[in-house]
Structures are given as structure tokens and as C-alpha cells.
Design a protein around this motif. Structure first.
Motif, mmCIF file in Angstrom:
data_model
loop_
_atom_site.group_PDB
_atom_site.id
_atom_site.type_symbol
_atom_site.label_atom_id
_atom_site.label_comp_id
_atom_site.label_asym_id
_atom_site.label_seq_id
_atom_site.Cartn_x
_atom_site.Cartn_y
_atom_site.Cartn_z
ATOM 1 N N UNK A 159 0.824 -1.212 0.000
ATOM 2 C CA UNK A 159 0.000 0.000 0.000
ATOM 3 C C UNK A 159 0.853 1.255 0.000
ATOM 4 N N UNK A 160 1.993 1.200 0.671
ATOM 5 C CA UNK A 160 2.900 2.346 0.719
ATOM 6 C C UNK A 160 3.549 2.583 -0.639
ATOM 7 N N UNK A 161 3.888 1.519 -1.345
ATOM 8 C CA UNK A 161 4.616 1.624 -2.618
ATOM 9 C C UNK A 161 3.713 1.938 -3.808
ATOM 10 N N UNK A 162 2.449 1.585 -3.723
ATOM 11 C CA UNK A 162 1.532 1.794 -4.840
ATOM 12 C C UNK A 162 0.875 3.165 -4.748
ATOM 13 N N UNK A 163 0.361 3.672 -5.871
ATOM 14 C CA UNK A 163 -0.343 4.966 -5.841
ATOM 15 C C UNK A 163 -1.534 4.908 -4.883
ATOM 16 N N UNK A 174 -5.173 -2.633 -2.127
ATOM 17 C CA UNK A 174 -4.470 -3.895 -1.924
ATOM 18 C C UNK A 174 -5.326 -4.754 -1.006
ATOM 19 N N UNK A 175 -5.608 -5.987 -1.473
ATOM 20 C CA UNK A 175 -6.429 -6.902 -0.690
ATOM 21 C C UNK A 175 -5.967 -8.327 -0.942
#
Length: 169
Positions: free
Chosen positions: A11-15, A20-21
Motif C-alpha cells: 500500500x505504501x509503494x503503490x499509488x 491492496x487486498x
């Protein structure tokens, strides 16, 4: 524990618009979407069944109207109201048998022709699937035939008694 840690790192790395699940959540979503697709198909089938009942009603009503003279002659010759009504119901049953049998065969033919198209639609809208054939059991034929017969009898329910109530004059 490990799963939530991985989700947090991704979640931190993605826009920020990304979600994210765990994979099982995706399966639930796909099941819900396919269920709604199936509900839409069921609704369309019920609407077409209602249209069929209306067409059956119109067919029997037109037959009663066209045969007014014959009904009067039958009643003058001593046919009872019940016998006239039974004649129209019997005609509806015979038409129902023929129409239901043809409808079952036409439905099977259309299902075989369109299975690829429906498969592509589901793949493009929901989830990647590939269906090349259909599976049909004898009870499905029986249910489809029975529904066709019920729709024909439902369509003849009002016009046949109307024919029976006609005066011989």
C-alpha cells in the motif's frame, strides 16, 4: 500477521488510488458480479415469459373472436358452455405442446450458438473464463417444457371461458 504486513508494504509503494487486498476478496467480488449478471439474465427471461403469456392470450382471444359464428352454431346444436370452453382449452394445450417442444429445441440451439458470445462478455466485464460447451440435463428440458405449457394455459385462462359464455344467437 504476515499478510497484513505485506499489504501495508504494498500500500505504501503503490499509488494512493490502488487497493491492496487478499486474493480471496477478489473471488468474493467476482462471485457477486457474476451473480448480478445471472440475476439480469433471470429478469430478462421472466420478462420474455410475461410477453409469451400475453402473446398466448392474444392468440386465443383472436381465435375466439374469429370463431364467433362457429361457437354460436355449436351452442345451437346443443354443445354446453363447458364443452365449448374445453374445446378452446384443448386447442391451447395442443398449441402449448407444439410451441413448448419447438421452444425447448430452439433454446438449446441458441444456447449452443451463443455460449461463446456470453463467455466473451463475462470475460471482458468480470473475470477471464472460457466456456465452449453447455451442459443440459433431461430435467432442464422437462422444466422448460412445463413452463411453456403453464404460460400457454395462463394465456388461455380468460379467453376460453369467454368463448364458453357466448350466446348461441
Amino acid at each position: 500477521q504476515n499478510k497484513t504486513k505485506i499489504i501495508a508494504q504494498l500500500s505504501v509503494r503503490l499509488p494512493c488510488v490502488s487497493l491492496v487486498a487478499a486474493p480471496f476478496h477478489r473471488g468474493e467480488q467476482v462471485e457477486k458480479m457474476i451473480s448480478s449478471f445471472q440475476t439480469n439474465f433471470t429478469a430478462m427471461c421472466l420478462v420474455s415469459l410475461l410477453v409469451g403469456v400475453f402473446l398466448n392470450y392474444n392468440t386465443v382471444s383472436a381465435s375466439v373472436t374469429r370463431r364467433r359464428r362457429e361457437i354460436g352454431i355449436l351452442r345451437s346444436l346443443g354443445a354446453t358452455r363447458t364443452e365449448v370452453g374445453i374445446l378452446f382449452f384443448a386447442e391451447a394445450v395442443l398449441l402449448g405442446i407444439l410451441g413448448s417442444a419447438l421452444g425447448v429445441l430452439a433454446g438449446l440451439f441458441l444456447a449452443r450458438m451463443l455460449v461463446g458470445t456470453v463467455s466473451e462478455t463475462i470475460s471482458s466485464l468480470y473475470v477471464l473464463i472460457q466456456v465452449r460447451q453447455i451442459s443440459v440435463t433431461s430435467w432442464m428440458f422437462a422444466v422448460a417444457f412445463g413452463i411453456g405449457m403453464i404460460s400457454m394455459i395462463a394465456g388461455a385462462w380468460l379467453p376460453a371461458p369467454h368463448a364458453a359464455r357466448m350466446d348461441p344467437i
